[in-house]
Design an enzyme around this catalytic site. Sequence first.
Site, mmCIF file in Angstrom:
data_model
loop_
_atom_site.group_PDB
_atom_site.id
_atom_site.type_symbol
_atom_site.label_atom_id
_atom_site.label_comp_id
_atom_site.label_asym_id
_atom_site.label_seq_id
_atom_site.Cartn_x
_atom_site.Cartn_y
_atom_site.Cartn_z
ATOM 1 N N HIS A 199 0.655 -1.208 -0.078
ATOM 2 C CA HIS A 199 -0.058 -0.073 0.085
ATOM 3 C C HIS A 199 0.917 1.477 0.084
ATOM 4 O O HIS A 199 0.722 2.065 -0.741
ATOM 5 C CB HIS A 199 -0.803 -0.307 1.117
ATOM 6 C CG HIS A 199 -1.916 0.984 1.193
ATOM 7 N ND1 HIS A 199 -2.841 1.285 0.347
ATOM 8 C CD2 HIS A 199 -1.845 2.207 2.100
ATOM 9 C CE1 HIS A 199 -3.541 2.442 0.721
ATOM 10 N NE2 HIS A 199 -3.051 2.874 1.599
ATOM 11 N N GLU A 441 20.958 -13.423 -23.152
ATOM 12 C CA GLU A 441 21.527 -13.034 -22.028
ATOM 13 C C GLU A 441 22.478 -13.905 -21.598
ATOM 14 O O GLU A 441 23.042 -13.897 -20.609
ATOM 15 C CB GLU A 441 20.372 -12.738 -21.037
ATOM 16 C CG GLU A 441 19.219 -13.946 -21.025
ATOM 17 C CD GLU A 441 18.321 -13.768 -20.069
ATOM 18 O OE1 GLU A 441 18.360 -13.026 -19.136
ATOM 19 O OE2 GLU A 441 17.128 -14.389 -20.403
ATOM 20 N N ASP A 465 22.206 -10.468 -16.846
ATOM 21 C CA ASP A 465 22.581 -11.754 -16.983
ATOM 22 C C ASP A 465 23.747 -12.043 -17.897
ATOM 23 O O ASP A 465 24.726 -12.656 -17.763
ATOM 24 C CB ASP A 465 21.460 -12.826 -17.210
ATOM 25 C CG ASP A 465 20.859 -13.205 -15.835
ATOM 26 O OD1 ASP A 465 21.219 -12.957 -14.912
ATOM 27 O OD2 ASP A 465 19.373 -13.590 -15.984
ATOM 28 N N CYS A 512 17.330 -4.890 -22.991
ATOM 29 C CA CYS A 512 16.337 -4.265 -22.000
ATOM 30 C C CYS A 512 17.053 -4.513 -20.433
ATOM 31 O O CYS A 512 16.279 -4.465 -19.465
ATOM 32 C CB CYS A 512 15.173 -5.384 -21.966
ATOM 33 S SG CYS A 512 15.258 -7.024 -21.951
#
Lengths: 588, 80
Positions: A199, A441, A465, A512
């Site tokens: 929250h 990767e 990675d 990415c």
Amino acid sequence: MKRSSAGHNIKLNGIAASAGIAIGKVFKLSGDVIKVEERSISSDQIAHEVKKLIKALEVTKRELAEIQKQAKTKTGKEGEDIFDAHQSILEDHVVIEETIEQIKEQKKNADFIYNQVMQGFQDSLQTLDDEYFRGRVADIKDVKRRLIKNIQGGETRLLNNLTQKAVIIAYDLTPSDTVLLDRQKIIAFLTDKGGKTSHAAIMARSMGIPSVVGLENITNSVRTGDTVIIDGISGAVIVNPTSSVLNKFLKLRAEYDELTKDLSKFRNLPCRTLDGKDVELSANLDFLDEINSIINYGARGVGLFRTEYLYLKSDKLPTEEQEFAEYLKTAEKLYPHPVIIRTLDIGGDKTARCLPMPHEDNPMLGWRAIRICLENPKLFKSQLRAILRASIKGNVKLLLPMISSLDEIYKAKAIIDQVKGDLTSQNIPFDDKIEIGAMIEIPSAAIMADAIAEEVDFLSIGTNDLIQYTAAVDRTNLRVAHLYDRLPPAVLRLVKNVVDAGHRKGVWVGMCGEMAGDPLATLILLGLGLDELSVSPAMLLEVKKIIRMVTFSDSRKIAEKALQMKTSMQIERYIRNVMTTRYKLKIN
Amino acid sequence: MQPANEFVKLAKNFKSKIFISKNGKKVDGKSLLSILTLVASKGVELEIIADGSDENDAVIKLANLIENNFNKKEIKNETK
């Protein structure tokens, strides 16, 4: 509190949940930690425990009525409604009757049983990946905590009045806290508990203030009135900084604010070099509720939708429908921009309760990601169906993680074809031309990129990675972390190989990993010819700013030169030098 | 939680026992948490069942409330 003074420059680390830098005085929410002990009781104590429950219910009811009145004057209908619902949860006769029955049956203390009964409801709502129902779980916890406090006879949190701007510190933040606190006066949230979807984290992101969660023991490390520095970018918190540290962060905060203001100009501008080369700049998405923030930062699409959160949050595997709903929402919201959904990348350092895994001595080289999926076609197909079904409503692409050989591509594609066949025969629509990409990767995949490119529609380089596997360095291992370089030449050569191989075979190549969002790497990546960069939302504008300042032809020369260098240090120094002298940009 | 809570508050006004059922699962219509877990589960149709002296009145008024107010999140699983 046992301590009389908190000491100086105490550094704590947690999970960076909302970006930004804040400096301010602590306001500790009192009495928000509940501890429930399990005690056996004798038969003649049952009536006493039940009476304790009934009495606590009455006290809590009055308390809530009082808070509701205050909330109404403070926040109007929103606050009133929340506490109205809290009353209904408190008075829920199914819960009360079940609690009384279980006290009698299990012969345990009232607070323990009540906690158990409420936990049951929490669990059945928590499995849903929907912000709405997650919010309801927060409400249940809120009421539960209040009642348990009253059963135990401890002090309860009625109302916390903020007289001045403050950093809110709590064990775990609840909806009633955020409704009752004067939002104008909150400058950051810090909590012991929680993750990126708790929250406090969601509230902080929506309020645009920094937050660090999962600090474990911040509530015992500070006192109201202490000064804290919050770095919501790295997840660091410094308690009672010395004046030199404080000055450093005051400067950093000013720079950050300036930068954010400055960068916001770039939000709606294209990510284009001075000589007209466009780079697709998209964002990495870890949770569905980050969508609004990535759109605010001007992302064109999602370059990496990490789907693990769907699997990490519950004991049960997500259903196809649950996944479909999440993917659909994302795809629709970002249309016409692409959403690249990566199939499950679990294992290694990420384990899920819903997918028990045998102990492995070397999990990073073990059973993870595509390896698990190929051995569990049922699991894999369920996710593929959800992705394919969502593809009809947006610009969805599919990304396969941890590819180490062509074999895995063949197998994965065969399963994708089966799923497509199933959907066709069931008359369920999907985009038959959905692009399928491979994550690069693992060094073997980077070397074989040309062969892989023949089988897929795009390649996406995952640098975290790739660096770890190329240099054989676990960067979470403090003894070797210094060997994990920022711009390792070996990895840059692999990146070049992948980009060139992809382009020769006519597929586009993106990146990415974290390197994609590292401003120090931007010039090189641009120069190497990457077509797409997918970065963490907070880095979007900075990367765009750099790309818009330079020409593609210059960046090619810079990349070429950098790739001739022998160490990461040399490359870093060279790039910094170029950035400051030629573009007047300072990079941290 | 508004619509579900409105339902519970209205249901409590009736003497009859109130149930909501979906996909064969039946829960107490005067229990907010039970209703939440029910609407959170998959299904298409909600059924309201009342049993008691004011059962007819209860079903009409509760169904009316659902039709007018349950157009928000809580019945999204039904509207799909």
